[in-house]
Design a protein around this motif. Structure first.
Motif, PDB file in Angstrom:
ATOM      1  N   CYS A 277       0.837  -1.214   0.000  1.00 41.92           N
ATOM      2  CA  CYS A 277       0.000   0.000   0.000  1.00 41.92           C
ATOM      3  C   CYS A 277       0.868   1.259   0.000  1.00 41.92           C
ATOM      4  CB  CYS A 277      -0.952  -0.007   1.203  1.00 41.92           C
ATOM      5  SG  CYS A 277      -2.258  -1.258   1.056  1.00 41.92           S
TER       6      CYS A 277
ATOM      7  N   HIS B 172       0.455   3.611  -3.130  1.00 41.23           N
ATOM      8  CA  HIS B 172      -0.169   4.900  -2.830  1.00 41.23           C
ATOM      9  C   HIS B 172       0.775   6.051  -3.138  1.00 41.23           C
ATOM     10  CE1 HIS B 172      -3.236   2.916   0.162  1.00 41.23           C
ATOM     11  NE2 HIS B 172      -3.499   2.666  -1.096  1.00 41.23           N
TER      12      HIS B 172
ATOM     13  N   VAL C  55      -5.577  -1.175   2.305  1.00 46.68           N
ATOM     14  CA  VAL C  55      -6.149  -1.593   1.021  1.00 46.68           C
ATOM     15  C   VAL C  55      -7.404  -0.769   0.699  1.00 46.68           C
ATOM     16  CG1 VAL C  55      -7.435  -3.511  -0.037  1.00 46.68           C
ATOM     17  CG2 VAL C  55      -5.152  -3.910   0.944  1.00 46.68           C
TER      18      VAL C  55
ATOM     19  N   SER D 210      -5.744   4.068   3.842  1.00 46.28           N
ATOM     20  CA  SER D 210      -6.126   3.949   2.428  1.00 46.28           C
ATOM     21  C   SER D 210      -5.776   5.232   1.696  1.00 46.28           C
ATOM     22  CB  SER D 210      -7.626   3.665   2.316  1.00 46.28           C
ATOM     23  OG  SER D 210      -8.351   4.820   2.700  1.00 46.28           O
TER      24      SER D 210
END
Ligand code: ZN
Length: 439
Positions: free
Chosen positions: A224, A228, A252, A275
């Motif tokens: 992530c 990201h 996630v 996230s």
């Protein structure tokens, strides 16, 4: 495109949450491929030189968005001879040879065009043998052929012997390998990242194995962080509450398939600090599971283990949908195409199953496949609704899809970034459809 396009006197299925329908509308598409005007037919003048499509009695809706696709196969059952461990290794070797690349590129293109010709104007791929879909996206961008908007993944990320390994996964044995593989995908131009957070039905070795947690929360966190940082969302295959919890904690963005959820999981969906956008969404895929449950193993080729796992996963997935509806968790739509019996032309069936088996109202199901998916994938500024300024990604049907989802199976026309595909057609597999029609 060389001339503006006008759909006159259409009934618009807006695809919003409430199922809003607008009668007698004209939609004008500019030469830039974007929607220029949407208005009452009596007040909207058609520009000179426009190609006019009389849409009286027709229904125009936003093009479908498939948020969970694989494009390497056509959905016909894999011959038994290819499912032994040894054969699977050979197939994986072949797929990574130059001849294998060309073969996969051809299959991938056919899959993409089949989805497009049945109204899917955006596809997110989530796990492929290599970078075929990245290459396809580049070809479409170059204008080699007219294709839908692609959000390509490469191979997914799995632990050794984990779900999808080795055919469509990079093996992440430890934290270093996890970071290296994530970066490899990014370096190869993917726009979607996928993790196997739990085992799956297709390759579970024991009953109950399908939802067993696989990649650790720590390693999912690495994926992530890396994705990201590149502005890319992370999807996790997760078929149990434990797997979902670990994936959401790691950051996630979309949970694929889903399961029953505790209060803690529900809260994390709605407010997920790790996230990319502060919350996470659920993408159920009933079509991957229902045939294995509903049809005889002699027909599907499923063994006792995968049948039992499919029953369990289907129950979990349906529970996940119920919780999502109850608690207003953002619900998207994906087909898991390329899996056994999940053909590229049957996106309408996933919507149908979600309505009939998932208890999702038709308006909400169509919204999941259009506006909600656009928002989930971060492309709602571009597509997912019929509004001025948006890309003209449209689907024209003979009947109202809110009343008759099956009308989506045979669109009258599809518009992809302003390009009109009149009377689109695809090759179907009648033997598969006859089986799916049974339930
Ligand atoms: Zn999948």
């Amino acid at each position: 495109m060389s001339q503006p396009l006008a759909f006159t006197n259409a009934t618009l299925i807006t695809g919003d949450r409430d199922g809003t329908v607008l009668h007698d509308r004209t939609v004008i598409v500019g030469v830039d491929g974007r929607i220029a005007t949407v208005g009452p037919a009596v007040e909207t003048s058609v520009p000179d030189g426009a190609r006019v499509v009389d849409a009286r009695g027709r229904f125009v809706m936003p093009g479908l968005i498939n948020a969970h696709a694989h494009l390497f196969s056509d959905g016909r059952p894999i011959p038994k001879i290819l499912t032994s461990e040894r054969a699977e290794k050979l197939v994986a070797l072949f797929a990574h040879s130059p001849f294998g690349h060309r073969w996969l590129d051809g299959r991938t293109k056919r899959a993409i065009l089949t989805q497009m010709n049945t109204g899917v104007t955006t596809i997110r791929s989530l796990g492929e043998p290599g970078y075929e879909v990245v290459r396809a996206a580049a070809a479409i961008e170059r204008g080699d052929y007219l294709g839908p908007r692609l959000i390509p993944s490469g191979p997914l990320l799995a632990i050794p012997e984990g779900h999808g390994a080795p055919q469509i996964a990079l093996i992440c044995a430890d934290a270093d390998a996890t970071r290296r593989n994530t970066r490899q995908n990014l370096d190869n131009g993917v726009r979607a990242m996928k993790i196997s957070a739990t085992g799956g039905v297709t390759d579970a070795k024991a009953i109950g194995h399908a939802g067993t947690p696989e990649m650790s929360e720590t390693n999912m966190r690495i994926v992530c962080e890396e994705a990201h940082a590149a502005g890319i969302l992370v999807a996790a295959h997760a078929q149990s509450e434990d797997g979902i919890l670990a994936a959401l904690r790691a950051g996630v963005d979309t949970i694929e398939h889903g399961a029953a959820m505790s209060e803690e999981v529900i809260a994390l969906f709605k407010d997920n600090p790790n996230s990319l956008r502060g919350h996470s969404s659920l993408i159920p895929t009933l079509m991957a599971c229902l045939p294995l449950v509903k049809l005889e193993p002699s027909v599907t080729g499923a063994n006792e283990v995968s049948r039992a796992n499919a029953v369990m996963v289907l129950d979990e997935m349906l529970a996940g949908i119920r919780v999502a509806l109850e608690h207003d968790i953002e619900l998207g739509m994906g087909t898991d195409s390329a899996l056994t019996f999940v053909t590229h032309y049957n996106t309408w069936r996933e919507i149908d199953f979600v309505i009939r088996y998932g208890g999702v109202p038709a308006a909400r199901a169509l919204h999941a496949a259009t506006g909600a998916n656009a928002r989930i994938l971060g492309i709602d500024g571009e597509t997912g609704s019929i509004e001025p300024g948006k890309s003209a990604d449209l689907l024209v049907t003979a009947a109202n899809p809110l009343d008759d989802v099956r009308t989506l199976a045979s669109p009258v026309a599809v518009v992809v970034r302003g390009e009109l595909i009149d009377a689109p057609s695809v090759t179907t597999f009648p033997e598969i459809d006859a089986l799916l029609d049974e339930f």
